[in-house]
Design a protein around this motif. Structure first.
Motif, PDB file in Angstrom:
ATOM      1  N   ARG A 114      13.214  23.801  22.669  1.00 24.34           N
ATOM      2  CA  ARG A 114      14.000  24.793  22.060  1.00 24.34           C
ATOM      3  C   ARG A 114      15.103  25.290  23.159  1.00 24.34           C
ATOM      4  NH1 ARG A 114      12.684  26.828  17.118  1.00 24.34           N
ATOM      5  NH2 ARG A 114      10.882  26.119  16.147  1.00 24.34           N
ATOM      6  N   GLY A 115      15.010  24.681  24.326  1.00 27.21           N
ATOM      7  CA  GLY A 115      16.309  24.835  25.112  1.00 27.21           C
ATOM      8  C   GLY A 115      15.891  25.748  26.425  1.00 27.21           C
ATOM      9  N   PHE A 116      14.484  26.065  26.383  1.00 28.96           N
ATOM     10  CA  PHE A 116      14.303  26.929  27.673  1.00 28.96           C
ATOM     11  C   PHE A 116      13.992  26.017  28.777  1.00 28.96           C
ATOM     12  CE2 PHE A 116      13.538  29.901  24.344  1.00 28.96           C
ATOM     13  CZ  PHE A 116      13.993  30.930  24.676  1.00 28.96           C
ATOM     14  N   ASP A 117      14.237  26.392  30.182  1.00 24.82           N
ATOM     15  CA  ASP A 117      14.175  25.603  31.202  1.00 24.82           C
ATOM     16  C   ASP A 117      12.795  26.411  31.734  1.00 24.82           C
ATOM     17  OD1 ASP A 117      13.384  24.685  33.585  1.00 24.82           O
ATOM     18  OD2 ASP A 117      15.409  24.337  34.570  1.00 24.82           O
ATOM     19  N   MET A 118      11.495  25.875  31.580  1.00 25.24           N
ATOM     20  CA  MET A 118      10.286  26.716  31.733  1.00 25.24           C
ATOM     21  C   MET A 118      10.086  27.274  33.161  1.00 25.24           C
ATOM     22  SD  MET A 118       9.551  27.214  28.743  1.00 25.24           S
ATOM     23  CE  MET A 118       7.601  27.842  28.536  1.00 25.24           C
ATOM     24  N   ARG A 119      10.916  26.712  34.113  1.00 25.73           N
ATOM     25  CA  ARG A 119      10.824  27.019  35.762  1.00 25.73           C
ATOM     26  C   ARG A 119      11.548  28.441  35.977  1.00 25.73           C
ATOM     27  NH1 ARG A 119      12.886  21.992  38.206  1.00 25.73           N
ATOM     28  NH2 ARG A 119      14.345  22.357  36.093  1.00 25.73           N
ATOM     29  N   LEU A 120      12.591  28.659  35.043  1.00 25.97           N
ATOM     30  CA  LEU A 120      13.248  29.572  35.325  1.00 25.97           C
ATOM     31  C   LEU A 120      13.157  31.057  34.891  1.00 25.97           C
ATOM     32  CD1 LEU A 120      16.892  27.748  34.406  1.00 25.97           C
ATOM     33  CD2 LEU A 120      15.858  28.118  36.704  1.00 25.97           C
ATOM     34  N   GLY A 121      12.365  31.114  33.870  1.00 24.09           N
ATOM     35  CA  GLY A 121      11.895  32.495  33.403  1.00 24.09           C
ATOM     36  C   GLY A 121      12.920  32.903  32.434  1.00 24.09           C
ATOM     37  N   TRP A 122      12.515  33.953  31.773  1.00 28.04           N
ATOM     38  CA  TRP A 122      13.296  34.438  30.833  1.00 28.04           C
ATOM     39  C   TRP A 122      14.710  34.959  31.223  1.00 28.04           C
ATOM     40  CZ3 TRP A 122      13.667  35.026  25.666  1.00 28.04           C
ATOM     41  CH2 TRP A 122      14.654  35.794  25.256  1.00 28.04           C
ATOM     42  N   HIS A 123      15.027  35.762  32.333  1.00 30.04           N
ATOM     43  CA  HIS A 123      16.267  36.284  32.828  1.00 30.04           C
ATOM     44  C   HIS A 123      17.224  35.242  32.978  1.00 30.04           C
ATOM     45  CE1 HIS A 123      14.733  40.304  32.078  1.00 30.04           C
ATOM     46  NE2 HIS A 123      13.867  40.229  32.988  1.00 30.04           N
ATOM     47  N   ALA A 124      16.734  34.309  33.807  1.00 35.25           N
ATOM     48  CA  ALA A 124      17.548  33.241  34.325  1.00 35.25           C
ATOM     49  C   ALA A 124      17.883  32.280  33.092  1.00 35.25           C
ATOM     50  CB  ALA A 124      16.721  32.234  35.436  1.00 35.25           C
ATOM     51  N   ASN A 125      16.897  32.067  32.427  1.00 35.07           N
ATOM     52  CA  ASN A 125      17.275  31.367  30.958  1.00 35.07           C
ATOM     53  C   ASN A 125      18.429  31.994  30.110  1.00 35.07           C
ATOM     54  OD1 ASN A 125      15.824  28.747  30.183  1.00 35.07           O
ATOM     55  ND2 ASN A 125      14.378  29.971  31.293  1.00 35.07           N
ATOM     56  N   MET A 126      18.375  33.297  30.199  1.00 35.26           N
ATOM     57  CA  MET A 126      19.585  34.115  29.253  1.00 35.26           C
ATOM     58  C   MET A 126      20.808  33.845  30.027  1.00 35.26           C
ATOM     59  SD  MET A 126      18.063  35.108  26.696  1.00 35.26           S
ATOM     60  CE  MET A 126      17.320  33.591  26.723  1.00 35.26           C
ATOM     61  N   GLU A 127      20.546  34.066  31.303  1.00 34.97           N
ATOM     62  CA  GLU A 127      21.912  33.730  32.050  1.00 34.97           C
ATOM     63  C   GLU A 127      22.733  32.413  31.757  1.00 34.97           C
ATOM     64  OE1 GLU A 127      21.698  34.694  36.196  1.00 34.97           O
ATOM     65  OE2 GLU A 127      20.972  36.726  35.587  1.00 34.97           O
TER      66      GLU A 127
END
Length: 146
Positions: A114-127
């Motif tokens: 669904r487009g998440f980079d799981m290594r980054l976490g929520w906040h970095a993914n939102m950015e």
């Protein structure tokens, strides 16, 4: 990969090694606390950190002899609700109880698909997705003034 606009999971429950790398499958098998922590941070939308969730999962699994699956099945339910996914092949707790690693891998890969980079976490993914709060650029002065 299945269409992500319907109520079906994009990967099957036993699709841990469907990709060539098997990275998600290896992570959930060898470090389930890390995989769960990453899932929980995304599902919680940054409300809980990967480290806190992963540590709690590890403690529950270690102290209770494997009952971390009860904790993780709650996140499967929340993930399903957020994306309108079917509860299949059986109830969430049954899926986690019967095959914890496969369930974690399916959830991990679903979020990744669904487009998440799981290594980054929520906040970095939102950015990364351009969904963070706007920031103001520093003001530039056009040379010296008298």
């Amino acid at each position: 990969m299945a269409s992500l606009n319907n109520d079906s999971w994009s990967i099957g429950l036993y699709g841990c090694c469907d990709d060539r790398v098997c990275a998600a499958g290896c992570l959930t098998f060898f470090c389930p606390c890390v995989a769960f922590g990453r899932i929980a941070e995304i599902v919680d939308r940054g409300g809980t950190s990967c480290c806190v969730s992963g540590t709690l999962y590890m403690l529950l699994a270690s102290v209770t002899g494997g009952w971390g699956c009860l904790y993780s099945c709650c996140y499967r339910s929340r993930l399903r609700e957020q994306y309108g996914l079917k509860e299949k092949p059986c109830a969430d707790c049954c899926v986690h109880w019967s095959c914890e690693f496969c369930a974690l891998c399916q959830e991990y890969r679903e979020l990744k698909n669904r487009g998440f980079d799981m290594r980054l976490g929520w906040h970095a993914n939102m950015e990364k997705m351009g969904k963070s709060a706007a920031t103001v650029a520093p003001q530039a002065y056009s040379g010296m003034t008298r």
